[in-house]
Design an enzyme around this catalytic site. Sequence first.
Site, PDB file in Angstrom:
ATOM      1  N   HIS A  82     122.811 -57.293 -15.514  1.00 40.64           N
ATOM      2  CA  HIS A  82     121.364 -57.291 -15.337  1.00 40.64           C
ATOM      3  C   HIS A  82     121.021 -56.579 -14.031  1.00 40.64           C
ATOM      4  O   HIS A  82     121.869 -56.419 -13.158  1.00 40.64           O
ATOM      5  CB  HIS A  82     120.825 -58.717 -15.196  1.00 40.64           C
ATOM      6  CG  HIS A  82     121.261 -59.681 -16.237  1.00 40.64           C
ATOM      7  ND1 HIS A  82     120.396 -60.200 -17.174  1.00 40.64           N
ATOM      8  CD2 HIS A  82     122.460 -60.279 -16.485  1.00 40.64           C
ATOM      9  CE1 HIS A  82     121.036 -61.060 -17.954  1.00 40.64           C
ATOM     10  NE2 HIS A  82     122.290 -61.124 -17.551  1.00 40.64           N
ATOM     11  N   TYR A  83     119.746 -56.220 -13.863  1.00 35.57           N
ATOM     12  CA  TYR A  83     119.251 -55.987 -12.515  1.00 35.57           C
ATOM     13  C   TYR A  83     118.230 -57.070 -12.193  1.00 35.57           C
ATOM     14  O   TYR A  83     117.671 -57.720 -13.087  1.00 35.57           O
ATOM     15  CB  TYR A  83     118.706 -54.588 -12.303  1.00 35.57           C
ATOM     16  CG  TYR A  83     117.426 -54.150 -13.008  1.00 35.57           C
ATOM     17  CD1 TYR A  83     116.351 -55.004 -13.249  1.00 35.57           C
ATOM     18  CD2 TYR A  83     117.271 -52.820 -13.391  1.00 35.57           C
ATOM     19  CE1 TYR A  83     115.187 -54.577 -13.855  1.00 35.57           C
ATOM     20  CE2 TYR A  83     116.111 -52.375 -14.005  1.00 35.57           C
ATOM     21  CZ  TYR A  83     115.066 -53.257 -14.218  1.00 35.57           C
ATOM     22  OH  TYR A  83     113.909 -52.819 -14.813  1.00 35.57           O
ATOM     23  N   THR A  84     117.998 -57.277 -10.891  1.00 36.73           N
ATOM     24  CA  THR A  84     117.116 -58.368 -10.485  1.00 36.73           C
ATOM     25  C   THR A  84     115.653 -58.060 -10.762  1.00 36.73           C
ATOM     26  O   THR A  84     114.868 -58.960 -11.078  1.00 36.73           O
ATOM     27  CB  THR A  84     117.283 -58.674  -8.985  1.00 36.73           C
ATOM     28  OG1 THR A  84     116.964 -57.500  -8.227  1.00 36.73           O
ATOM     29  CG2 THR A  84     118.701 -59.124  -8.674  1.00 36.73           C
ATOM     30  N   HIS A  89     121.757 -56.267 -20.385  1.00 30.96           N
ATOM     31  CA  HIS A  89     120.751 -57.233 -20.829  1.00 30.96           C
ATOM     32  C   HIS A  89     119.887 -56.618 -21.933  1.00 30.96           C
ATOM     33  O   HIS A  89     119.518 -57.284 -22.902  1.00 30.96           O
ATOM     34  CB  HIS A  89     119.892 -57.632 -19.634  1.00 30.96           C
ATOM     35  CG  HIS A  89     119.087 -58.874 -19.849  1.00 30.96           C
ATOM     36  ND1 HIS A  89     118.146 -59.305 -18.942  1.00 30.96           N
ATOM     37  CD2 HIS A  89     119.072 -59.781 -20.862  1.00 30.96           C
ATOM     38  CE1 HIS A  89     117.589 -60.422 -19.391  1.00 30.96           C
ATOM     39  NE2 HIS A  89     118.130 -60.729 -20.550  1.00 30.96           N
ATOM     40  N   GLU A 141     123.888 -60.508 -11.978  1.00 27.06           N
ATOM     41  CA  GLU A 141     122.636 -59.880 -11.541  1.00 27.06           C
ATOM     42  C   GLU A 141     122.961 -58.915 -10.397  1.00 27.06           C
ATOM     43  O   GLU A 141     123.595 -59.307  -9.409  1.00 27.06           O
ATOM     44  CB  GLU A 141     121.643 -60.935 -11.050  1.00 27.06           C
ATOM     45  CG  GLU A 141     121.051 -61.801 -12.137  1.00 27.06           C
ATOM     46  CD  GLU A 141     119.832 -61.183 -12.804  1.00 27.06           C
ATOM     47  OE1 GLU A 141     119.429 -60.076 -12.385  1.00 27.06           O
ATOM     48  OE2 GLU A 141     119.283 -61.813 -13.733  1.00 27.06           O
ATOM     49  N   ASP A 172     116.905 -53.801 -18.596  1.00 29.30           N
ATOM     50  CA  ASP A 172     117.840 -53.691 -17.477  1.00 29.30           C
ATOM     51  C   ASP A 172     119.304 -53.757 -17.937  1.00 29.30           C
ATOM     52  O   ASP A 172     119.582 -54.289 -19.018  1.00 29.30           O
ATOM     53  CB  ASP A 172     117.545 -54.802 -16.456  1.00 29.30           C
ATOM     54  CG  ASP A 172     117.668 -56.217 -17.031  1.00 29.30           C
ATOM     55  OD1 ASP A 172     116.978 -56.518 -18.027  1.00 29.30           O
ATOM     56  OD2 ASP A 172     118.443 -57.022 -16.476  1.00 29.30           O
TER      57      ASP A 172
END
Length: 244
Positions: free
Chosen positions: A31-33, A138, A96, A148
């Site tokens: 994921h990215y935040t 994700h 993340e 993401d």
Amino acid sequence: MIRSRLAQRFVLSPNIEPRRNNRPIDMLVLHYTGMASAEAACRQLCDPVSGVSCHYLIDEHGVITQMVGEEMRAWHAGTSMWAGEADTNSRAIGIEIHNPGHWLGYEDFPDVQMRPVIALCRDILSRHEITPAHVLAHSDVAPGRKIDPGERFDWRRLYGAGIGHWVPPQALSDAEPLSPASLRSFQQLLGNYGYGLEITGILDESTRRATDAFQRHFRQARVDGIPDVSALLTLEKLIAGLSR
């Protein structure tokens, strides 16, 4: 608690529970935040009201924080599906990676961040039976709802480090849209790979969402949600690689 030897700090999230039905871990989801700072993301991932958590957080400097033991079910994937299974969180470990995301100034993932991403992925894969095709974005497991870590994430570099599944994408072309027969074949192959959608031969919203997710991961040069010859041929090469 199953800890990674690479974690430099531990900030434990309360948003955890046992994995359901003793489901073994067979997926790694990146994921990215999508937040202004990694610390803001850390606070949210530890907030009991937020209803979200992850196993690991990697900040912009490459510092790895472990938040949930790998044996526990973290709440990172949300409503999702892969290969016909809807409870991604019970089968996956979630990482993340701090990046402000598409709405706050989406940017490349720097080397100082990618190196610990690779090291942590390798460390996790050494403990769990996760096939290359189950190292996912994700967006792959929640197409349309999530985008993401996005088209700037370097999946090719991960693959070169022995992580995940990837093939050189087919060059772009200005060919006509896929015929109904080719579109049906594309939908079938997306389903075979793991994306959830109906085989209709029609460019419906479900197909657009799955195509967009596929492009962000495997054909990043053009992300438009439209199946084309480049996407079809790239997908065919991916599928062929599964049987090797």
